[in-house]
Design a protein around this motif. Structure first.
Motif, PDB file in Angstrom:
ATOM      1  N   GLU D  43       0.843  -1.198   0.000  1.00 48.37           N
ATOM      2  CA  GLU D  43       0.000   0.000   0.000  1.00 48.37           C
ATOM      3  C   GLU D  43       0.878   1.248   0.000  1.00 48.37           C
ATOM      4  N   TRP D  44       0.427   2.283  -0.687  1.00 57.00           N
ATOM      5  CA  TRP D  44       1.137   3.555  -0.616  1.00 57.00           C
ATOM      6  C   TRP D  44       0.799   4.274   0.674  1.00 57.00           C
ATOM      7  N   GLN D  45       1.814   4.684   1.343  1.00 58.09           N
ATOM      8  CA  GLN D  45       1.646   5.452   2.570  1.00 58.09           C
ATOM      9  C   GLN D  45       2.249   6.820   2.369  1.00 58.09           C
ATOM     10  N   GLU D  46       1.679   7.794   3.049  1.00 55.05           N
ATOM     11  CA  GLU D  46       2.295   9.115   3.022  1.00 55.05           C
ATOM     12  C   GLU D  46       2.664   9.506   4.449  1.00 55.05           C
ATOM     13  N   GLU D  47       3.847  10.017   4.586  1.00 53.74           N
ATOM     14  CA  GLU D  47       4.308  10.418   5.903  1.00 53.74           C
ATOM     15  C   GLU D  47       4.714  11.881   5.831  1.00 53.74           C
ATOM     16  N   THR D  48       4.141  12.660   6.709  1.00 50.64           N
ATOM     17  CA  THR D  48       4.427  14.096   6.702  1.00 50.64           C
ATOM     18  C   THR D  48       5.187  14.488   7.955  1.00 50.64           C
ATOM     19  N   GLN D  49       6.239  15.234   7.757  1.00 53.84           N
ATOM     20  CA  GLN D  49       6.980  15.802   8.885  1.00 53.84           C
ATOM     21  C   GLN D  49       6.714  17.298   8.925  1.00 53.84           C
ATOM     22  N   TRP D  50       6.444  17.796  10.125  1.00 49.15           N
ATOM     23  CA  TRP D  50       6.231  19.232  10.293  1.00 49.15           C
ATOM     24  C   TRP D  50       7.447  19.838  10.983  1.00 49.15           C
ATOM     25  N   HIS D  51       8.053  20.813  10.339  1.00 51.12           N
ATOM     26  CA  HIS D  51       9.271  21.403  10.878  1.00 51.12           C
ATOM     27  C   HIS D  51       9.029  22.843  11.321  1.00 51.12           C
ATOM     28  N   ASP D  52       9.484  23.166  12.524  1.00 52.83           N
ATOM     29  CA  ASP D  52       9.416  24.552  12.997  1.00 52.83           C
ATOM     30  C   ASP D  52      10.572  25.342  12.410  1.00 52.83           C
ATOM     31  N   VAL D  53      10.234  26.454  11.800  1.00 52.76           N
ATOM     32  CA  VAL D  53      11.244  27.272  11.139  1.00 52.76           C
ATOM     33  C   VAL D  53      11.225  28.679  11.730  1.00 52.76           C
ATOM     34  N   VAL D  54      12.401  29.254  11.893  1.00 55.71           N
ATOM     35  CA  VAL D  54      12.533  30.634  12.372  1.00 55.71           C
ATOM     36  C   VAL D  54      13.437  31.385  11.408  1.00 55.71           C
ATOM     37  N   VAL D  55      13.041  32.573  11.030  1.00 60.74           N
ATOM     38  CA  VAL D  55      13.950  33.414  10.233  1.00 60.74           C
ATOM     39  C   VAL D  55      14.029  34.808  10.841  1.00 60.74           C
ATOM     40  N   TRP D  56      15.145  35.467  10.635  1.00 64.21           N
ATOM     41  CA  TRP D  56      15.435  36.738  11.285  1.00 64.21           C
ATOM     42  C   TRP D  56      15.601  37.872  10.276  1.00 64.21           C
ATOM     43  N   ARG D  57      15.436  39.080  10.797  1.00 68.18           N
ATOM     44  CA  ARG D  57      15.753  40.301  10.046  1.00 68.18           C
ATOM     45  C   ARG D  57      15.149  40.365   8.633  1.00 68.18           C
ATOM     46  N   ASN D  58      15.974  40.588   7.612  1.00 61.41           N
ATOM     47  CA  ASN D  58      15.364  40.770   6.279  1.00 61.41           C
ATOM     48  C   ASN D  58      14.644  39.511   5.794  1.00 61.41           C
ATOM     49  N   LEU D  59      15.127  38.355   6.189  1.00 63.89           N
ATOM     50  CA  LEU D  59      14.372  37.156   5.837  1.00 63.89           C
ATOM     51  C   LEU D  59      12.992  37.178   6.489  1.00 63.89           C
ATOM     52  N   ALA D  60      12.944  37.705   7.724  1.00 60.22           N
ATOM     53  CA  ALA D  60      11.648  37.780   8.413  1.00 60.22           C
ATOM     54  C   ALA D  60      10.720  38.751   7.695  1.00 60.22           C
ATOM     55  N   GLU D  61      11.287  39.855   7.251  1.00 59.82           N
ATOM     56  CA  GLU D  61      10.461  40.815   6.504  1.00 59.82           C
ATOM     57  C   GLU D  61       9.914  40.190   5.235  1.00 59.82           C
ATOM     58  N   ARG D  62      10.764  39.478   4.546  1.00 60.85           N
ATOM     59  CA  ARG D  62      10.300  38.844   3.320  1.00 60.85           C
ATOM     60  C   ARG D  62       9.310  37.730   3.588  1.00 60.85           C
ATOM     61  N   ALA D  63       9.527  37.025   4.694  1.00 60.01           N
ATOM     62  CA  ALA D  63       8.550  35.992   5.051  1.00 60.01           C
ATOM     63  C   ALA D  63       7.191  36.657   5.253  1.00 60.01           C
ATOM     64  N   GLN D  64       7.197  37.782   5.950  1.00 63.45           N
ATOM     65  CA  GLN D  64       5.941  38.494   6.197  1.00 63.45           C
ATOM     66  C   GLN D  64       5.279  38.925   4.883  1.00 63.45           C
ATOM     67  N   GLN D  65       6.101  39.425   3.964  1.00 64.24           N
ATOM     68  CA  GLN D  65       5.548  39.918   2.710  1.00 64.24           C
ATOM     69  C   GLN D  65       5.065  38.820   1.768  1.00 64.24           C
ATOM     70  N   TYR D  66       5.840  37.748   1.671  1.00 64.69           N
ATOM     71  CA  TYR D  66       5.616  36.819   0.562  1.00 64.69           C
ATOM     72  C   TYR D  66       5.088  35.451   0.950  1.00 64.69           C
ATOM     73  N   LEU D  67       5.264  35.047   2.207  1.00 62.15           N
ATOM     74  CA  LEU D  67       4.858  33.687   2.552  1.00 62.15           C
ATOM     75  C   LEU D  67       3.477  33.668   3.188  1.00 62.15           C
ATOM     76  N   THR D  68       2.684  32.728   2.744  1.00 63.89           N
ATOM     77  CA  THR D  68       1.387  32.539   3.389  1.00 63.89           C
ATOM     78  C   THR D  68       1.142  31.048   3.503  1.00 63.89           C
ATOM     79  N   LYS D  69       0.099  30.741   4.258  1.00 67.91           N
ATOM     80  CA  LYS D  69      -0.339  29.354   4.376  1.00 67.91           C
ATOM     81  C   LYS D  69      -0.377  28.684   3.006  1.00 67.91           C
ATOM     82  N   GLY D  70       0.267  27.573   2.874  1.00 67.45           N
ATOM     83  CA  GLY D  70       0.231  26.826   1.621  1.00 67.45           C
ATOM     84  C   GLY D  70       1.369  27.116   0.657  1.00 67.45           C
ATOM     85  N   SER D  71       2.118  28.178   0.907  1.00 66.10           N
ATOM     86  CA  SER D  71       3.246  28.488   0.012  1.00 66.10           C
ATOM     87  C   SER D  71       4.217  27.307  -0.076  1.00 66.10           C
TER      88      SER D  71
END
Lengths: 136, 136, 136, 136
Positions: D43-71
């Motif tokens: 049988e095909w199984q799918e396994e999902t891992q959820w990773h906590d990610v942190v970004v700082w400074r300009n990466l954080a600004e860009r995360a705010q601007q460009y990343l959303t749920k599902g990206s």
DNA sequence: TTTT
DNA sequence: TTTT
């Protein structure tokens, strides 16, 4: 020793497929990776590198099935260099990335398909993720 | 787009250093990565790939200071391709790994140094690990 | 989807080996990666991260044979997270790197061995490089 | 020592943004990586891992601007572990990937946008590719 | 808990 | 051209 190349880029053309007399299938394609940067005068420049990629056996089959011109692909493999002679007998050197794994990140949308085909890519790319193909 | 090469291998010779008229320092060296595998007849084969590597600025300075023929090095960077013409006007292609980071894993033991010089490598390589040099 | 961890670091202790009732061998060990940086006051600081690593089957056998406390190792694998409950029924989370490949970069020099034992490591580590074990 | 994590996966929710008293911006989000495999019964199984990610400074600004749920995001960074105490004084351990670089591979298509927004992603993600942000 |  |  470690020799690993990781690329995310787009195919410049459909893969070229060959089947060797041994029965082994090979697929070749080239992948572009682009990088933007500001030059000294503050202008944005884009620099594109074109990489020759080769994949073998089941990866070649999947390349044939799923990859087309424009596909956005994650690929990893190793960097190889070969020496050969051209017709004039001049020494030539070819560098290729021999792919060990790839995954389609979106497929190129063609004219007949106005929608977002990236939703189908996971299903297609999903075919790659059997235990045998994955490095892990 | 992503373009990343990771190598762990040994230098075939000391780095060649040049300082451009702009004052920028460049270091070039070649790195071998070897891979062993059993061929069809069950014999162990070794296959070595030689990679041309270029590093700039402070990485070049550190290459000059710390890398010598035989050094075992972790290096990452990007894969680049350049076209040029030789003296006869024939088109040539050169592929180089432009290093973004490296770290010495051991230094080559020379004749005068019968002991384990790898103990000095971390200190030497340690010079690389300021916040500016590290990608993270 | 891609999930890849690459570590070069040292083992904090010998691997712990277990054989499951199924016959599958597992090895666990922890690896330190250290990073130096200058803090705001210009002092050099060192920060060490300890990673829990698990390897299975032939990798576990090789871990048992070749890895010891202090070994410098290149390892890649994937990042996994498991939830479980402690005796008090509190929810706990464990993060492990499941190794897909490793290679010894030097072995720990012990007291009896004043010389450079790194010369033996490649031979030992060389055992890893059969075609089956390598992702490529 | 090397400590590098590479993920390609999707955000489970919009990033959470905080600005520290120092003025530094931080963005946190979790990323899923899924893997499919055939289990013993085929049988095909799918396994999902959820990773906590942190970004700082300009990466954080860009995360705010460009990343959303599902990206769908390519991210690399390092694996970090922190110990802390919960309100009851129990020891806790948190593992996070501290991002050093990311790139949007497609953005989540929302209800108002029936088309393929991945075409806009390169422009958006393109903002990341100044020379300062790129490890290379 | 490693190592320099 | 490295190294074991």
């Amino acid at each position: 020793m470690i020799n690993r190349v990781t690329l995310v880029g787009r195919l410049g053309a459909d893969p070229e497929i060959r089947t060797l007399s041994s029965g082994a299938m090979v697929a070749k394609f080239s992948m572009a990776t682009s990088e933007s940067y500001k030059d000294r005068s503050g202008e944005w420049q884009e620099e594109t590198q074109w990489h020759d990629v080769v994949v073998w056996r089941n990866l070649a089959e999947r390349a044939q099935q799923y990859l087309t011109k424009g596909s956005l692909v994650y690929l990893d493999g190793k960097l190889t260099h070969r020496k050969w002679q051209d017709k004039e007998g001049n020494p030539r050197k070819t560098t290729e990335v021999v792919g060990a794994f790839f995954r389609i990140l979106d497929s190129k949308r063609d004219g007949n398909d106005s929608g977002d085909t990236s939703s189908s890519a996971p299903a297609a790319g999903g075919g790659m993720e059997s235990e045998e193909d994955l490095p892990f």
